[in-house]
Scaffold this motif. Structure first.
Motif: not given
Lengths: 613, 365
Positions: A35, A37, A104, A107, A156, A159, B143, B158, B161
């Motif tokens: 995830r 950012r 988006r 990474r 990230f 969703d 993140g 979120r 996970p």
């Protein structure tokens, strides 16, 4: 507390013999989490240029920049977000607000360069572009840093469950299919204040809809006014571009909703229902709008046809101070709106509300006056400074198969049941056609059947050349029809109307459709002659399309009237036809064949006429 | 003896953060200390009045670099209170777990600062490494490593996970396995004991008077913790203890911090065991059309430094009308520190300051 020894701290000595925890970057890498950012990625194919990312950014790090080379898809903009990493705080709000989900975060977390201007760039997914991205299998930090390239790895991402916009529309209350199919009760009940405000609050104000609307209504303004609980303001905004909101609020083809950002991954904002809410909430347009026509100019304009485009021209020109006289063969205003959309979709009161308001501004309506019969077209051309043709497509087409003369034409059927006495129907009706008119006919037919044969078993079925995917009727019409019990026979073409000994309709012989369109995409159906089917029915309605009727125009004038390749009246940028003083708009000019495009034509024509007068 | 004025900081080995103290000294004894904040004033409270409700959420965390998470928590709590937003049960648990992880991370960072300042470099390295393991957890969940931007109005951003709970447990076990080493090398170390015992003593009455909270107050023997006094998130769902000490000196404070870390870890285990399934976020309205009804709210939570409060006023618009943070470092760094420094030696200034757990960005905002 344990005993404090001077020696116990030497326990730490054993750590000397352990492997160091520090990563020897860049030779030892630590993979960022799934995830993570990091820098942005943007899929330009998906991006609509809506600019919501730029609006939400708390640091104003995102600027929408026009890309001249980019050809925008219909209903989209050719703008793309440009990121300034001197400002970006990597919060990811832009990701959570992005309606298509194309923006988006990756990474990637480092970017090394001598030139600071490289910290401002367009995120753009070009996985094949080796100048910007290193392929994952060939990746090393050293290579990436020395060549200023990045790795294309998603971090990230959006969703829908956590998105900042609401993908679900406020459900419109409707009369249930079981109840509504028994009468002409209006199917859609309409939002109440609380529902309308809740629905209006979903609007992100990206204004893609305003580009998409043929008449360019100021949608975001009037939706915001509804949200702020100012329906008066809302109606004023609507009336700047559209004088028939009660009609359009019910039957508009809503190009705006097709373009709506929210529709990409959710349900579009219910723009049409919100317009309806504004016009229904205000009982009296006149006191709210406070519009007064300009001082009289002494010019006279004749408008033929009181349909959406004719009404709009009348409204715009009346406000400018011209004397407008409208001629229509029907007993009331609305044109095709008066006879076409059945009562459960568009009640007559709503039409009259709009028409009466336009009449109250000073326009003169001469109903029951057919041009060519009650008054000569040439006289109009002589007596008025300009004439506007908004006659629409008023003649239903026939399939012309054997015995087709025994069938009923769609417009006759609809008009009879809307403004006439109501027709006698059979117990088993076949409707030929797969468009919205066919749906109107079928759904109206089932209502009339239920009213004429209460409690008895009645059947209405449609036959269309097109299969489910090609069917031109809107999805919600098809869904509603199915719910009301209408049977569908897609991909069947009519071959012959079968009669019994007495000469009454017995049914329809059909054949299976091979293809509807040819390779050029033009309408040219082909059939499997050997694959046939007989559909039983005692009444057949043909709803396969309409054409305009120019018979009232004298021969020497019609010769001068130029048409386009698609058999439409040719108009210039002012809405003027090849005949001076004669302007045109609506279904005889455009290919969309809907009310709002008629209004757009009317806007062009009224501006053109204003110049001309 | 001659009195001298000595400027301590903002750049000094014993200081963490941009903050300075003006000392009046006589020899190496401090006669009077005057805190001198303002080096890090960023005007967050004013900036927040210019941004929409949701746009403020990535900003509040920046008020406290070391533990941004409590800031997110109070902001979310205040907005939820004003706008009447319900938070799903699972989100409450996730918030608590996340805040406790943040507390452990923040305390390890504080331990690094304290040990480093006193010259216990080994312990400092350990603490920094262990904090990094917790940052790895944060990175996976949110993140981001430092600014997580995770708790937002309506819940959390979120869900966990796959398999994340197990990784929390593993990481905490591996850190917990080093507690005996920490004890032997630092907490029970005689040198540390002599440096910290009896230093910067604050009496309970004084502490209460000066608005001290957190471990400063708990080190004087008072069981005062917002998580108990006014439970929020899921703190009332599992049993746990408030660790205290009696002496009120630097040594007691750092032991309270140590015990609190262990208590937090135990609490996380209990919360993980009881965590329900379900939703983690109730959608808030469209950020561009989100007007919060007129009203004001004061909410508070227990940050790793003490009571963190937020006074939020809405004028019925899409932006806050007034935002004011009550940060624990404010009384600790200004009033308590000045008091605790009286009659201390110059060598102990940093020692006392860090034991009070002052984070300068919190004072300035």
């Amino acid at each position: 507390m344990a005993k404090q020894s001077l020696l116990s701290p030497f326990k730490a000595v054993r750590y000397l013999f352990k492997k160091p925890k520090t990563l020897r970057y860049p030779f030892e890498l630590k993979d960022p989490s799934v995830r993570y950012r990091g820098f942005h990625l943007n899929d330009w194919q998906e991006c609509t240029g809506c600019g919501n990312c730029a609006d939400i950014c708390p640091n104003e790090a995102i600027t929408m920049v026009e890309i001249p080379d980019l050809e925008p898809k219909p209903g989209q903009k050719n703008e793309r977000p440009e990121l300034d990493y001197g400002r970006c705080c990597f919060c990811g709000l832009c990701v959570d607000i992005c309606p298509p989900g194309c923006l988006r975060l990756s990474r990637d977390y480092f970017h090394i360069h001598f030139d600071t201007s490289t910290f401002v760039f367009f995120p753009h997914d070009e996985k094949t572009d080796n100048e910007k991205f290193l392929p994952s299998d060939n990746y090393s930090v050293l290579k990436a840093s020395l060549s200023h390239r990045r790795q294309d790895n998603e971090g990230f991402v959006s969703d829908l469950k956590y998105s900042l916009f609401d993908p679900e529309r406020v459900t419109m209350p409707e009369v249930s299919p079981e109840e509504r199919k028994l009468s002409f009760i209006e199917q859609v009940i309409g939002y109440n204040k609380e529902e309308a405000r809740r629905e209006a609050s979903r609007c992100l104000e990206c204004k893609l809809c305003e580009e998409a609307c043929p008449a360019h209504l100021k949608i975001h303004d009037y939706v915001r006014a509804i949200y702020e609980d100012k329906p008066e303001e809302s109606l004023k905004k609507i009336f700047e571009d559209n004088p028939i909101p009660a009609i359009c609020g019910r039957i508009c083809m809503k190009h705006c909703e097709d373009a709506c950002s929210l529709s990409i991954r959710g349900e579009a904002l219910a723009v049409r229902w919100l317009k309806r809410y504004a016009s229904d909430t205000i009982k009296d347009y006149k006191t709210t709008l406070e519009l007064t026509p300009a001082p009289s100019t002494g010019k006279k304009v004749a408008v033929i046809g009181a349909g959406p485009s004719g009404l709009s021209v009348t409204y715009f020109l009346t406000l400018k101070g011209h004397k407008v006289v409208v001629f229509d063969a029907l007993p009331g205003g609305g044109g095709m709106m008066r006879i076409g959309p059945p009562l459960y979709r568009l009640p007559l009161e709503s039409i009259d509300k709009d028409v009466n308001y336009i009449a109250s501004l000073g326009a003169e309506f001469r109903f029951n006056t057919r041009v060519g019969k009650d008054i000569e077209f040439e006289d109009l051309m002589k007596d008025y400074h300009a004439v506007y043709l908004g006659i629409g497509t008023t003649v239903s087409l026939s399939t012309r198969v054997k015995n087709a003369e025994k069938c009923i034409l769609a417009l006759d059927f609809l008009a009879e049941n809307k403004i006439g006495k109501g027709s006698r129907v059979g117990r088993e009706i076949i409707v030929i056609g797969g468009g919205n008119v066919a749906m109107d006919v079928a759904r109206e037919a089932i209502r009339v059947q239920h009213m004429q044969y209460p409690g008895e078993e009645v059947i209405t079925k449609t036959v269309s050349l097109e299969n489910w995917d090609e069917m031109p009727a809107s999805e919600e019409e098809i869904e509603d029809s199915k719910k009301e019990g209408i049977q569908f026979n897609p991909a069947w073409g009519p071959k012959e109307v079968v009669l019994d000994e007495k000469g009454n309709v017995k049914g329809l012989q059909c054949m299976k459709v091979k293809s509807v369109f040819n390779e050029q995409g033009r309408f040219a159906p082909t059939f499997y002659e050997e694959n046939q089917m007989f559909l039983k029915g005692d009444m057949i309605v043909e709803a396969i399309g309409q054409r305009p009727d120019f018979s009232f125009i004298p021969e020497k004038l019609i010769k001068k009237l130029e048409f386009t390749e698609r058999r439409k009246v040719k108009v210039d940028e002012n809405g003027m036809t090849s005949i001076p003083n004669l302007f045109a708009g609506g279904d005889i000019v455009n290919l969309n064949l809907d009310a709002v495009t008629g209004i757009a034509d009317a806007k062009t024509a009224s501006e053109g006429m204003e110049k001309f007068l | 003896m001659r009195e001298l004025e000595l400027y301590f900081g903002p750049q000094h080995l014993g200081m963490v953060g941009n903050f300075s103290i003006t000392l009046k000294v006589e020899g190496d004894r401090i006669v009077k200390a005057t805190s001198n904040p303002g080096y890090l004033h960023r005007g967050f409270e004013k900036l927040m009045e210019l941004r929409k409700w949701i746009q403020n959420f990535p900003m509040v965390c920046r008020i406290n670099v070391v533990e941004p998470d409590s800031m997110e928590m109070v902001y979310s709590m205040a907005v939820e209170k004003l706008a009447g937003i319900e938070v799903p049960e699972r989100a409450h648990y996730i918030r608590s777990i996340y805040l406790e992880l943040a507390r452990v991370g923040s305390h390890l960072f504080g331990l690094w600062a304290y040990a480093n300042m006193l010259g216990f470099d080994t312990v400092a390295q350990w603490a920094m490494y262990h904090r990094d393991l917790i940052l790895d957890l944060f990175e996976e969940l949110t993140g981001g490593r430092v600014y997580h931007i995770y708790i937002w109005p309506g819940g959390v951003r979120r869900d966990f996970p796959e398999g994340f709970s197990d990784r929390i447990v593993n990481t905490l076990h591996s850190i917990g396995g080093c507690v005996p080493d920490y004890d032997a090398v630092f907490f029970n170390n005689r040198i540390f004991c002599q440096r910290a015992k009896g230093i910067g003593t604050v009496k309970r009455e004084e502490a209460k008077e000066m608005g001290a909270t957190g471990q400063v107050l708990r080190a004087t023997g008072m069981k005062y913790d917002i998580r108990k006094v006014e439970p929020y998130a899921a703190y009332d769902k599992v049993p746990w203890e408030v660790p205290t000490r009696e002496d009120g000196d630097a040594y007691s404070r750092i032991w309270v911090v140590r015990d609190e870390m262990i208590e937090s870890v135990h609490m996380i285990f209990k919360l993980l065991d009881n965590m329900p399934e379900g939703e983690t976020y109730n959608r808030v309205p469209n950020p561009f059309k989100w007007n919060i009804p007129k009203g004001e709210a004061y909410v508070r939570c227990e940050s790793s430094r003490g009571e963190l409060g937020l006074y939020l006023v809405s004028n019925g618009e899409d932006k806050p009308y007034r935002v004011h943070f009550r940060t624990p470092s404010y009384p600790h760094g200004l009033t308590v520190l000045e008091k605790a420094l009286e009659d201390a030696s110059i060598a102990d200034v940093g020692n006392i300051m860090i034991s009070l757990y002052v984070v300068a960005p919190e004072i300035d905002r």
